[in-house]
Design an enzyme around this catalytic site. Sequence first.
Site, PDB file in Angstrom:
ATOM      1  N   ARG A  76       0.751  -1.133  -0.057  1.00 45.00           N
ATOM      2  CA  ARG A  76      -0.008   0.090   0.129  1.00 45.00           C
ATOM      3  C   ARG A  76       0.727   1.281   0.057  1.00 45.00           C
ATOM      4  NH1 ARG A  76      -5.102  -1.113   3.959  1.00 45.00           N
ATOM      5  NH2 ARG A  76      -5.930  -2.969   2.973  1.00 45.00           N
ATOM      6  N   ASP A  89     -15.509   9.094   8.494  1.00 47.72           N
ATOM      7  CA  ASP A  89     -14.503   7.982   8.442  1.00 47.72           C
ATOM      8  C   ASP A  89     -13.212   8.804   8.541  1.00 47.72           C
ATOM      9  OD1 ASP A  89     -14.452   4.977   7.089  1.00 47.72           O
ATOM     10  OD2 ASP A  89     -12.660   5.949   6.737  1.00 47.72           O
TER      11      ASP A  89
END
Length: 287
Positions: free
Chosen positions: A50, A152
């Site tokens: 990632r 979020d």
Amino acid sequence: MNIPASASPNDPLGRDLVLTDADFERICQLIYQRAGIVLAANKREMVYGRLAKRLRLHGISHFSEYLERLARQPAAREWEAFTNALTTNLTAFFREPHHFPLLAEHVAGRREPVRVWCAAASTGEEPYSIAMTLVEALGPQQASQARIVASDIDTDALAKARTGVYPLKQVLELDEQRVKRFFLRGSGGREGLARVRPELVNMIDFRQINLHAPHWDLGGPFDAIFCRNIMIYFDKTSQARILKRFVPYLKEDGLLFTGHSENFTYLCDDFKLRGQTVYTLAHKPGR
């Protein structure tokens, strides 16, 4: 963040970027400090995959150099990309479906505007599922007065959620009545996509909130809080602290919905289990 390119040899595993044990340990510390996320040793390859995109974007070959430059620029926007990269977004419309009939039953017949907080909104499927449930339970007119705070930590996920656009294949997994009632099919260049109808979008306030942060920018109290499948990434201390902080944000008869693998019965005495992964306030004396 302007980071010059540098050259480095491949790591022992033959990868083009160098991630040492010390680098991985430092990454684990940083994401815990910033977001409360606990990364186990078996997440090393995930971390490499990632964050490698960020290093390549900036022309860096060593994770240590990337981390040093982050440390020297505490206000850099790259911190947001770092956090987004290490956040897991696994969601679906009406995931863990037994929760939604319970929400509908809970709010049915209420005269005051219903308020729900979706504390791990990800790419939007969960808050839109909540919105659909409220429309079905309350009717379009009353549901239009309802407000859903969808939060979020991942700004990339929230950006997708705000668009309300999803692959048609994903939407067609819902029952036909809901597809017709709540979605618009794309055509031309948008063929193969579907957009959530504006009346649902208008019910939702998307905002970035870090559950690990000392302050949450939202009102309350809420009729229900959905905090599902996010606490599993936190340690017990963080879980207990967040649960305690939920208390003033929930109405006295409010419901806390959690994920299927999350059990807080013995972690916090402020909540009691009502049913399968659904909690209510324990109503301790002095509340």
